[in-house]
Design a protein around this motif. Structure first.
Motif, PDB file in Angstrom:
ATOM      1  N   MET A 178     -14.896  17.183 -12.794  1.00  0.00           N
ATOM      2  CA  MET A 178     -15.179  15.769 -12.943  1.00  0.00           C
ATOM      3  C   MET A 178     -14.685  15.057 -11.702  1.00  0.00           C
ATOM      4  N   LYS A 179     -15.516  14.134 -11.275  1.00  0.00           N
ATOM      5  CA  LYS A 179     -15.137  13.372 -10.086  1.00  0.00           C
ATOM      6  C   LYS A 179     -15.866  12.036 -10.122  1.00  0.00           C
ATOM      7  N   VAL A 180     -15.121  10.959  -9.876  1.00  0.00           N
ATOM      8  CA  VAL A 180     -15.746   9.641  -9.798  1.00  0.00           C
ATOM      9  C   VAL A 180     -16.461   9.541  -8.460  1.00  0.00           C
ATOM     10  N   LEU A 181     -17.754   9.281  -8.503  1.00  0.00           N
ATOM     11  CA  LEU A 181     -18.542   9.112  -7.284  1.00  0.00           C
ATOM     12  C   LEU A 181     -18.647   7.639  -6.900  1.00  0.00           C
ATOM     13  N   VAL A 182     -18.790   6.773  -7.912  1.00  0.00           N
ATOM     14  CA  VAL A 182     -18.919   5.334  -7.689  1.00  0.00           C
ATOM     15  C   VAL A 182     -18.021   4.623  -8.686  1.00  0.00           C
ATOM     16  N   SER A 183     -17.223   3.687  -8.171  1.00  0.00           N
ATOM     17  CA  SER A 183     -16.379   2.867  -9.049  1.00  0.00           C
ATOM     18  C   SER A 183     -16.481   1.429  -8.563  1.00  0.00           C
ATOM     19  N   GLU A 184     -17.299   0.671  -9.257  1.00  0.00           N
ATOM     20  CA  GLU A 184     -17.501  -0.738  -8.951  1.00  0.00           C
ATOM     21  C   GLU A 184     -17.247  -1.529 -10.220  1.00  0.00           C
TER      22      GLU A 184
ATOM     23  N   GLY B 282     -17.790  -3.001 -13.455  1.00  0.00           N
ATOM     24  CA  GLY B 282     -18.878  -2.872 -14.423  1.00  0.00           C
ATOM     25  C   GLY B 282     -19.708  -1.621 -14.300  1.00  0.00           C
ATOM     26  N   ARG B 283     -19.376  -0.729 -13.357  1.00  0.00           N
ATOM     27  CA  ARG B 283     -20.205   0.459 -13.156  1.00  0.00           C
ATOM     28  C   ARG B 283     -19.386   1.632 -12.642  1.00  0.00           C
ATOM     29  N   LEU B 284     -19.537   2.760 -13.295  1.00  0.00           N
ATOM     30  CA  LEU B 284     -18.932   4.015 -12.856  1.00  0.00           C
ATOM     31  C   LEU B 284     -20.019   5.077 -12.808  1.00  0.00           C
ATOM     32  N   VAL B 285     -19.924   5.952 -11.829  1.00  0.00           N
ATOM     33  CA  VAL B 285     -20.768   7.144 -11.803  1.00  0.00           C
ATOM     34  C   VAL B 285     -19.816   8.317 -11.650  1.00  0.00           C
ATOM     35  N   VAL B 286     -19.875   9.215 -12.627  1.00  0.00           N
ATOM     36  CA  VAL B 286     -18.984  10.372 -12.654  1.00  0.00           C
ATOM     37  C   VAL B 286     -19.825  11.633 -12.526  1.00  0.00           C
ATOM     38  N   GLN B 287     -19.392  12.515 -11.643  1.00  0.00           N
ATOM     39  CA  GLN B 287     -20.061  13.794 -11.497  1.00  0.00           C
ATOM     40  C   GLN B 287     -19.445  14.777 -12.492  1.00  0.00           C
TER      41      GLN B 287
ATOM     42  N   GLY C  95     -28.728  16.895 -11.667  1.00  0.00           N
ATOM     43  CA  GLY C  95     -28.952  17.038 -10.235  1.00  0.00           C
ATOM     44  C   GLY C  95     -28.600  18.441  -9.786  1.00  0.00           C
ATOM     45  N   LYS C  96     -28.545  18.608  -8.498  1.00  0.00           N
ATOM     46  CA  LYS C  96     -28.286  19.922  -7.922  1.00  0.00           C
ATOM     47  C   LYS C  96     -26.890  20.447  -8.281  1.00  0.00           C
ATOM     48  N   GLY C  97     -25.896  19.577  -8.287  1.00  0.00           N
ATOM     49  CA  GLY C  97     -24.527  20.018  -8.537  1.00  0.00           C
ATOM     50  C   GLY C  97     -24.026  19.759  -9.938  1.00  0.00           C
ATOM     51  N   GLY C  98     -24.908  19.509 -10.868  1.00  0.00           N
ATOM     52  CA  GLY C  98     -24.486  19.219 -12.233  1.00  0.00           C
ATOM     53  C   GLY C  98     -25.165  17.962 -12.743  1.00  0.00           C
ATOM     54  N   TYR C  99     -24.343  16.990 -13.176  1.00  0.00           N
ATOM     55  CA  TYR C  99     -24.861  15.756 -13.752  1.00  0.00           C
ATOM     56  C   TYR C  99     -24.154  14.557 -13.158  1.00  0.00           C
ATOM     57  N   GLY C 100     -24.890  13.474 -13.012  1.00  0.00           N
ATOM     58  CA  GLY C 100     -24.324  12.188 -12.637  1.00  0.00           C
ATOM     59  C   GLY C 100     -24.339  11.304 -13.872  1.00  0.00           C
ATOM     60  N   LEU C 101     -23.175  11.010 -14.410  1.00  0.00           N
ATOM     61  CA  LEU C 101     -23.058  10.207 -15.631  1.00  0.00           C
ATOM     62  C   LEU C 101     -22.765   8.764 -15.238  1.00  0.00           C
ATOM     63  N   ARG C 102     -23.712   7.860 -15.565  1.00  0.00           N
ATOM     64  CA  ARG C 102     -23.548   6.440 -15.253  1.00  0.00           C
ATOM     65  C   ARG C 102     -23.020   5.719 -16.491  1.00  0.00           C
ATOM     66  N   THR C 103     -21.868   5.063 -16.346  1.00  0.00           N
ATOM     67  CA  THR C 103     -21.246   4.363 -17.471  1.00  0.00           C
ATOM     68  C   THR C 103     -20.672   3.029 -17.019  1.00  0.00           C
TER      69      THR C 103
END
Length: 163
Positions: A1-7, A9-14, A84-92
Motif C-alpha cells: 500500500m502506498k499513497v500516490l495522491v493526497s490532496e 478531499g482526495r486520496l489515491v492509494v496504490q 493497472g499494471k502494478g495492481g490497483y489505484g483506489l480513489r477515496t
C-alpha cells in the motif's frame, strides 16, 4: 500500500492485487459473523431504558454493517478501484479511507468475537477446529491490513511483494 495522491478531499492509494483481494475476502467473511454490540457507556447503564439501549445497540451494529458494505463497494467499483499494471489505484475521500479502516478493524473484532473473545496475551487458546483455524487466519489477515492501512495513511510505504 502506498499513497500516490493526497490532496484535500482526495486520496489515491496504490494496492497490490493481493492486498485488494485480502481486503475483499476479509470484508465478505465478516458478513458471515454475528457481532455483539459494543458497550454503550463506560459507566453503569442501569439508568438507561432497556428499549433505548437495544435501539442504540442496533444502530451501532447497523453502522458497522454500513461501513463494511461501503468498503466492499469501494473495492469492487471499477471506476474507484482501477486496475493497472502494478495492481490497483483506489480513489477515496478521507472519510471513505476512515470508513475502510473502521470496516477492516470491525472485521478483526468480529473474528475475535467468533473465537469466543480469547485473551491471547494471557496464553488462552482456542479449540483447534477447522472453523477456528480459518477464523484465526482471517483475524491475522485483518489485523495486518489494519496496520498496513494505518501506516499507509500516515505516509509510511507499506509495500508488499507480489507472490
Amino acid at each position: 500500500m502506498k499513497v500516490l495522491v493526497s490532496e484535500p478531499g482526495r486520496l489515491v492509494v496504490q494496492l497490490t492485487q493481493r492486498e485488494r483481494q485480502e481486503m475483499r475476502v476479509v470484508l465478505h467473511a465478516m458478513a458471515k459473523e454475528r457481532r455483539r454490540a459494543p458497550p454503550l457507556t463506560r459507566g453503569d447503564p442501569q439508568g438507561m431504558p432497556g428499549d433505548a439501549a437495544a435501539l442504540l445497540a442496533g444502530e451501532l451494529l447497523g453502522g458497522l454493517e454500513d461501513a463494511r458494505l461501503a468498503a466492499t463497494a469501494l473495492l469492487e467499483d471499477p471506476a474507484r478501484c482501477v486496475q493497472g499494471k502494478g495492481g490497483y489505484g483506489l480513489r477515496t475521500t478521507e472519510a471513505e479511507a476512515e470508513g475502510l479502516l473502521r470496516a477492516l478493524n470491525g472485521a478483526r473484532v468480529a473474528f475475535w468475537e467468533a473465537l469466543g473473545s480469547p485473551d491471547f496475551e494471557a496464553g488462552e487458546r482456542v479449540e483447534p477446529t477447522e472453523r477456528n483455524r480459518l477464523l484465526v487466519a482471517l483475524l491475522e489477515v485483518a489485523g495486518s491490513l489494519v496496520g498496513r492501512w494505518l501506516a499507509c495513511m500516515a505516509g509510511d510505504a507499506a509495500e508488499e511483494r507480489e507472490e
